[in-house]
Design a protein around this motif. Structure first.
Motif, PDB file in Angstrom:
ATOM      1  N   THR A 321       0.862  -1.189   0.000  1.00 19.94           N
ATOM      2  CA  THR A 321       0.000   0.000   0.000  1.00 19.94           C
ATOM      3  C   THR A 321       0.895   1.235   0.000  1.00 19.94           C
ATOM      4  N   ARG A 322       0.409   2.311  -0.579  1.00 16.44           N
ATOM      5  CA  ARG A 322       1.251   3.498  -0.728  1.00 16.44           C
ATOM      6  C   ARG A 322       1.570   4.149   0.615  1.00 16.44           C
ATOM      7  N   ASP A 323       0.667   4.060   1.587  1.00 14.92           N
ATOM      8  CA  ASP A 323       0.954   4.669   2.889  1.00 14.92           C
ATOM      9  C   ASP A 323       2.052   3.897   3.621  1.00 14.92           C
ATOM     10  N   ARG A 324       1.980   2.560   3.574  1.00 17.62           N
ATOM     11  CA  ARG A 324       3.044   1.773   4.211  1.00 17.62           C
ATOM     12  C   ARG A 324       4.362   1.928   3.470  1.00 17.62           C
ATOM     13  N   LEU A 325       4.296   2.025   2.148  1.00 19.21           N
ATOM     14  CA  LEU A 325       5.505   2.222   1.360  1.00 19.21           C
ATOM     15  C   LEU A 325       6.174   3.549   1.713  1.00 19.21           C
ATOM     16  N   ALA A 326       5.384   4.593   1.898  1.00 14.91           N
ATOM     17  CA  ALA A 326       5.934   5.895   2.288  1.00 14.91           C
ATOM     18  C   ALA A 326       6.557   5.829   3.680  1.00 14.91           C
TER      19      ALA A 326
END
Length: 427
Positions: A321-326
């Motif tokens: 997910t983009r939030d976890r990746l960030a």
């Protein structure tokens, strides 16, 4: 290859790479091959001076004890066995010490200590030129150690016939793509193409939780990008890759279960349009670094810590997910900054974010956020690894910064598992 070779036949040992590296350390090249190699296949290998039958705890495959073709004993080559009761030659119960091995290599096999990086580079330049001819080569330049050394070697071998492509798949570390373009475009003097494919890769990976599936999607999509770039260029026939020996070994043999499928080994599409150029295929990780030094690459490039081809995709566990990746990218940057500042000399360190939340407290209220796992290892060849004792003040400072600076994170953990039983990466 002009160097003398010792062939290790894998009859179930978990220590194949340990012995292979011990032989190489004495200046003699060694390779691991499956137990069922035929006499014809073995005779086709260059400059073989001796054979080792390496048994062990995995010697039984599909309920049957493995053995070798009896004709191998009649090839006129010195043969000895380790932990292989069925051997028709000298059988040692355990790994030989250096003195025994040295005597066998140089007095029994009459091998020459001619395995070194200068000879290796000369051989590979000759081989690459013969393979490529006047053709053009496309290379994925990630900026990691393997791709950097491949690029330097290919520049020396074929010069401007090489085009380097840096693909930002959205799974790079913080500011890494910018650094790659700045350093490699100027330092290597090679043609460099930059492709920002962040959305393309993350869209393909959406909802995919299985780590092997993620690796294969990333590897396959990489190839598609290269095919598209190749169509923009004229005469590209070859794909350069930084596959190294542990990638092959860890992808499994008949008597050794697959640890992981490397994207260079297990993720290539069957309709690949390129012929592969893999000049580092014979090298362990420390040998890759030695090769880079011999090629004249700067220390900050050669001794950069390893980064997997799938990048943060195998450190953002489960479906990305983009939030976890960030959060993963930000926490990793903090960890690298603090470890480097402390001057600890750790071989590899990174953060991992699992696909699970934990209860926490933020701003005097209950939070349901991500944990961050810190992974640090010391190793020589990436085949085995130990966990270093990071000083508590350093761990505490890293923890405080991650919790204060990275949104969506409520816990920081330090992983203590060596390899084996764990692998270095989590996926």
């Amino acid at each position: 290859m002009k160097q003398d070779m010792i062939v290790l036949l894998d009859l179930g040992s978990t220590q194949n790479t340990v012995l292979a590296r011990a032989i190489r350390a004495l200046g003699v090249y060694s390779e691991i091959h499956p137990h069922d190699i035929t006499p014809a296949q073995l005779r086709a290998l260059p400059n073989v001076k001796g054979i080792v039958l390496f048994g062990g705890e995995n010697r039984c495959v599909d309920g049957v004890d493995v053995d070798v073709d009896p004709a191998l004993y009649d090839l006129g080559l010195p043969v000895f066995a380790i932990d292989h009761p069925a051997a028709k030659c000298e059988n040692l119960p355990a790994m030989p010490d250096e003195a025994w091995l040295r005597k066998w290599l140089f007095e029994t096999c009459h091998a020459e200590a001619n395995w070194n990086m200068k000879n290796f580079i000369a051989d590979q330049i000759e081989r690459v030129r013969a393979q490529v001819g006047k053709g053009k080569v496309l290379l994925a330049l990630s900026g990691g150690v393997d791709s950097s050394v491949v690029a330097a070697l290919l520049v020396k071998a074929v010069g401007k016939q090489l085009t380097c492509v840096h693909v930002n798949h959205g799974l790079m570390r913080k500011d890494e793509s910018e650094l790659v373009c700045k350093v490699f475009g100027a330092h290597l003097g090679a043609n460099l193409v930059y492709c920002d494919c962040t959305d393309r890769f993350l869209d393909k990976l959406a909802g995919v939780a299985d780590p092997e599936a993620k690796r294969k999607i990333i590897g396959s999509e990489f190839i598609r990008v290269f095919e598209e770039e190749a169509r923009k260029l004229d005469g590209i026939a070859f794909l350069g890759q930084g596959t190294i020996y542990p990638d092959i070994v860890e992808s499994g043999t008949k008597t050794a279960k697959m640890v992981k499928s490397h994207h260079n080994v297990g993720g290539l599409p069957p309709d690949l349009q390129f012929k592969l150029v893999e000049p580092l295929l014979q090298l362990f990780k420390d040998e890759v670094r030695a090769c880079g030094v011999e090629l004249g690459l700067p220390p900050e490039m050669v001794y950069r810590q390893p980064f997997p081809g799938p990048g943060l995709g195998v450190r953002c566990l489960g479906a990305i997910t983009r939030d976890r990746l960030a959060a993963l990218r930000a926490s990793d940057a903090i960890l690298r900054e603090e470890i480097e500042k402390a001057g600890l000399g750790i071989w590899q360190y990174f953060t991992v974010i699992p696909d699970t939340r934990a209860t926490g407290v933020k701003h005097n209220a209950r939070a349901w956020d991500w944990p961050v796992i810190i992974r640090c290892v010391n190793t020589v060849d990436a085949m085995t690894a130990e966990v270093p004792e990071v000083p508590w003040p350093v761990l505490r400072r890293i923890t405080d910064r991650i919790l204060a600076e990275v949104p969506g994170v409520c816990r920081v953990c330090y992983e203590l598992s060596p390899k084996p039983c764990a692998t270095i990466e989590w996926e």
